[in-house]
Design a protein around this motif. Sequence first.
Motif: not given
Length: 369
Positions: A223, A227, A251-254, A256
């Motif tokens: 991401m 931000n 996959h536009n996510v953090f 983990k």
Amino acid sequence: MLKLALISDYPPYRCGIANYTGYLANALNSLGLFDMCVISEGGRQDSTFPVYDTYSRKGDFRQDIVKKITEIKPDMVHIQHALVLFPDTDEFLKMIEEISRLGIKIFVTLHTADIGRNMKIDWEKFYRTVLEYGHLIVHNEMCLNSVKHYGIPTGKVHVIPHGTAFLELPDKIEARKKLGLPSDEFIFLILGFIHLLKNHHTVIMAFRAMKSAKKCRLLIAGMADRNTFWNRLYVLCCRVLSLFSKQITWHNVFVKNEDLPVYFGASDMMLMPYWQNYPSASGIFHLTIGAELPVICSDCVKFSEVKDFIKEEDVFIPTFSISGWKRSMSKFADKPDLLKKVTEKLFDYAKETSWPNVAKQHADIFQEK
């Protein structure tokens, strides 16, 4: 037994250096040589040693850290430093001086070095002050050279590489199934926080130009860094570039920490096209080679440590060379023997820089100095 306090942000704080400190603290603790604790920003105890959530980089970190040190009375402190961790450099240097006055040995690991281009820090003052009161640890020769640039004696500067962890990976087919990816394609991965200096756009354009792109996939997982508006705008521009290829997946996510093995396990090769031309080290690079995943990276100082270990020209690509990235990616996708050769060489380097080895190098310095 010497009492050692590490000072850094710490998991679950979301930061590469927090993860670094987590690995190092646990590796040092496993040696059984120190009475360990962590004075942290955002940390939580996850092992047998205390982790004190003590300070914030946005607050009066100097006062809070010195107060905690006065309470726990360590024999030595080991501080992780980067501008993002301690934005007020003058306060940081005053903190070093105050800790020294308490009769405590000081070691500072510098995660990002420079030779004057970044005017947010007076690097000569920084180096001289830290070395007046303590020792400096850097990750590679390029970082050491940034100290030498100012004509500063380096007798108290120690080169210790970034450590490498060895993650247990799931089966490739199962990992791809979990991420919704095809089982029969060669998958290139770009992983982590996204900003302009990560240079995703160059690789996207190179991938689109590949003749063999139909049997390959480019997976971009991460991401916008912090931000921020500018980083979100950069992500948007890169996604627009990607619209013209069905073989690019976002996959536009953090991502983990617990999901990293799935992404590594699903992929065939990591791409690191970073445009970060300053001395430092890459945590994600070390995690990648520890997962026995080969890497193509930009030919910049960030990856200088690896050049003494592996010479293949296909691994180091001029940062903005679309044709260079295209050629190298195509070659690795089409030549399994070359892929295997590079994977094995990089894994040898991973074993050399394992966290137990790196922790032992730290311990030797802590005990000798």
